[in-house]
Scaffold this motif. Structure first.
Motif, PDB file in Angstrom:
ATOM      1  N   UNK A 156      52.130  43.869  51.418  1.00  0.00           N
ATOM      2  CA  UNK A 156      52.079  42.499  51.151  1.00  0.00           C
ATOM      3  C   UNK A 156      50.829  41.926  51.847  1.00  0.00           C
ATOM      4  N   UNK A 157      50.297  41.065  51.345  1.00  0.00           N
ATOM      5  CA  UNK A 157      49.056  40.558  51.922  1.00  0.00           C
ATOM      6  C   UNK A 157      48.896  38.827  52.242  1.00  0.00           C
ATOM      7  N   UNK A 158      48.743  38.358  53.168  1.00  0.00           N
ATOM      8  CA  UNK A 158      48.632  36.914  53.131  1.00  0.00           C
ATOM      9  C   UNK A 158      47.268  36.545  52.773  1.00  0.00           C
ATOM     10  N   UNK A 159      46.255  37.751  52.764  1.00  0.00           N
ATOM     11  CA  UNK A 159      44.914  37.174  52.339  1.00  0.00           C
ATOM     12  C   UNK A 159      44.782  37.224  50.601  1.00  0.00           C
ATOM     13  N   UNK A 160      45.757  37.967  49.924  1.00  0.00           N
ATOM     14  CA  UNK A 160      45.427  38.257  48.620  1.00  0.00           C
ATOM     15  C   UNK A 160      45.018  36.963  47.772  1.00  0.00           C
ATOM     16  N   UNK A 161      45.264  35.508  48.214  1.00  0.00           N
ATOM     17  CA  UNK A 161      44.733  34.592  47.426  1.00  0.00           C
ATOM     18  C   UNK A 161      43.266  34.406  47.695  1.00  0.00           C
ATOM     19  N   UNK A 162      42.409  34.900  48.689  1.00  0.00           N
ATOM     20  CA  UNK A 162      41.306  34.655  48.960  1.00  0.00           C
ATOM     21  C   UNK A 162      40.551  35.991  48.795  1.00  0.00           C
ATOM     22  N   UNK A 163      41.170  37.224  48.966  1.00  0.00           N
ATOM     23  CA  UNK A 163      40.683  38.581  48.654  1.00  0.00           C
ATOM     24  C   UNK A 163      41.504  38.893  47.686  1.00  0.00           C
ATOM     25  N   UNK A 164      41.208  38.606  46.503  1.00  0.00           N
ATOM     26  CA  UNK A 164      41.994  38.866  45.384  1.00  0.00           C
ATOM     27  C   UNK A 164      41.379  40.068  44.602  1.00  0.00           C
ATOM     28  N   UNK A 165      42.249  41.174  44.732  1.00  0.00           N
ATOM     29  CA  UNK A 165      41.499  42.365  44.012  1.00  0.00           C
ATOM     30  C   UNK A 165      42.644  43.097  42.906  1.00  0.00           C
ATOM     31  N   UNK A 166      41.859  43.250  41.773  1.00  0.00           N
ATOM     32  CA  UNK A 166      42.641  43.808  40.904  1.00  0.00           C
ATOM     33  C   UNK A 166      41.841  44.675  39.961  1.00  0.00           C
ATOM     34  N   UNK A 167      42.523  45.843  39.273  1.00  0.00           N
ATOM     35  CA  UNK A 167      41.453  46.668  38.264  1.00  0.00           C
ATOM     36  C   UNK A 167      42.561  47.108  37.270  1.00  0.00           C
ATOM     37  N   UNK A 168      41.990  47.331  36.095  1.00  0.00           N
ATOM     38  CA  UNK A 168      42.950  47.746  35.038  1.00  0.00           C
ATOM     39  C   UNK A 168      41.980  48.534  34.108  1.00  0.00           C
ATOM     40  N   UNK A 169      42.188  49.735  33.734  1.00  0.00           N
ATOM     41  CA  UNK A 169      41.346  50.604  33.053  1.00  0.00           C
ATOM     42  C   UNK A 169      42.090  50.677  31.431  1.00  0.00           C
TER      43      UNK A 169
END
Length: 460
Positions: free
Chosen positions: A339-352
């Motif tokens: 869980x990351x409190x920074x996810x809203x600013x450091x938004x990371x995702x990847x889908x192949x």
């Protein structure tokens, strides 16, 4: 119905949860009271049960400050006055009002991107946890009833969220729900028999909220045209819950083999061991890890997201995926969930994307269809993005040095494109880019601006 019948049902439900109030017993129960019929009936019932035993009852009312000031404050005053009335009748009732600063719910909703209801719930449960700790409560009773349970099942089913029985749990830690098998009709009959009043939240009639839409529109339709649907759904939920017990027992027995490590809000385990299990167990393992990491509750995680993670790990192309406030990544042959409190600013995702089909992503649905020329077309939310392309593709968040081809043949930084769109920096990471993995240079061929209402930047 006589009052005692309702109270006996509540008492039996407590007993089924292993809670048997008795004189001289050191039992500290709390109850959350909003002022609505459900919580008022539970307050009356618990007060009647505990009063002759000399046991205390601790009441919490939360003012979210998201409605008109007079209405929300009026609910709190009503709950306070009712507790004072019960104290005057000899009950050992203790009232506590907790207020959320006006604007805080909407601010949190904006930060988390989950809506007002979810933000209010998150803040409310934080206050509940504090209340339990401060008053050394054994349990805090919540007034969810059978109607709520059915609505939740319908809501989670329509959202495609993963859950073993779709309904509300009768117990979660110190939170218990003694009214889950009691209908709203029974609740109101009990209150009328007592000559009791209750408050009605005006937002209950706003069907822009999914739960209200289900309650106000879908449930009446089912009642009218599908006799017996409630019984069928409740039985189906019960059967699914019983079936799930076997899978949960198996999972608990297998957890030691995964060598699951929990440290600093991060959960990790071997991807190789994960792949040895059947998909049903993989999904439950992911759910358990996300819960242990402090992320979403099981019933709120979309099934499509969990399946996509399983498929990506199996393909070997997995980089990282995110669902709301939980990040899943693959590193050093281990799956890591945090869980990351920074996810809203450091938004990371990847889908192949390796094959045709519909992909339910956190920002919408993507359709991949094979065309007559042997290539594939991509559509997002019904709009064609790429009429002809090759697989595999990667949909991901942009990186700082990403570049995309311009109409004049030159290259432009993706970050410069997003800046020209005047998006706040905290939002730019949420715009997906599409990368062509079939090409040797693996060029970015699209910036999916449609997610935020912009035109898509497409390389022709």
């Amino acid at each position: 119905m006589k009052n005692i019948s309702f109270e006996e049902k509540v008492l039996k439900n407590l007993a089924d949860l292993g809670i048997r109030p008795a004189e001289g017993l050191s039992l500290r129960l709390g109850v959350a009271v909003s002022g609505g019929a459900d919580s008022v009936s539970l307050l009356y019932a618990l007060s009647s049960i505990l009063k002759p035993l000399g046991l205390p009852l601790f009441v919490i009312n939360v003012n979210h400050n998201i409605r008109d000031e007079a209405e929300s404050a009026g609910d709190s005053f009503f709950a306070r006055d009712l507790c004072e009335k019960l104290r005057g009748q000899g009950a050992d009732v203790h009232f506590s009002l907790r207020e959320i600063e006006r604007g805080k719910v909407s601010d949190l909703a904006g930060e988390r991107g989950k809506g007002i209801e979810e933000a209010a719930r998150a803040l409310r449960y934080q206050l509940f946890e504090d209340f339990i700790r401060e008053n050394r409560l054994d349990y805090l009773c919540l007034a969810h009833n059978q109607n709520d349970n059915l609505e939740t099942a319908l809501m989670r089913f329509l959202q495609g969220a993963f859950s073993e029985n779709y309904g509300i749990a009768c117990r979660r830690g110190k939170f218990i729900r003694p009214l889950l098998n009691v209908s709203r009709a029974e609740i109101e009959e009990y209150l009328r028999a007592r000559g009791a009043e209750w408050r009605t939240d005006s937002t209950n009639f706003d069907d822009s909220y999914l739960r209200n839409n289900i309650r106000l529109n879908l449930v009446p339709l089912l009642d009218r045209d599908f006799a017996g649907w409630k019984t069928a759904l409740l039985k189906g939920m019960e059967k699914a819950s019983l079936d799930n017990q076997i899978l949960e027992e198996y999972l608990e027995a297998r957890l030691s083999a995964f060598d699951m490590k929990i440290s600093g809000g991060e959960v990790s385990f071997s991807a190789q061991d994960f792949l040895k299990e059947k998909e049903a167990v993989q999904i439950r393992l992911l759910t358990k890890a996300m819960n242990l990491a402090g992320g979403e509750e099981a019933g709120r995680i979309p099934f499509s997201f969990l399946k996509e993670v399983c498929r990506a790990v199996k393909s070997g192309n997995f980089i990282s995926k995110i669902y709301k406030n939980t990040l899943i990544s693959f590193k050093n042959k281990a799956l890591k969930i945090k869980k990351s409190a920074k996810i809203q600013t450091d938004f990371v995702f990847s889908v192949i994307i390796e094959e045709e089909g519909r992909y339910a992503l956190h920002f919408g649905e993507l359709d991949v269809v094979k065309n007559a020329a042997g290539g594939f077309s991509l559509s997002f939310e019904g709009k064609v993005i790429l009429p002809s392309c090759q697989l595999p593709l990667c949909l991901r968040s942009s990186l700082f040095d990403d570049q995309i081809l311009c109409a004049d043949g030159g290259m432009k930084k993706v970050s410069d494109v997003l800046a020209q769109w005047h998006l706040p920096e905290s939002e730019r990471g949420k715009i997906p880019v599409i990368q062509d993995l079939s090409d040797r240079n693996q060029q970015i061929i699209c910036i999916l601006g449609q997610v935020f209402g912009f035109d898509n930047w497409i390389v022709k």
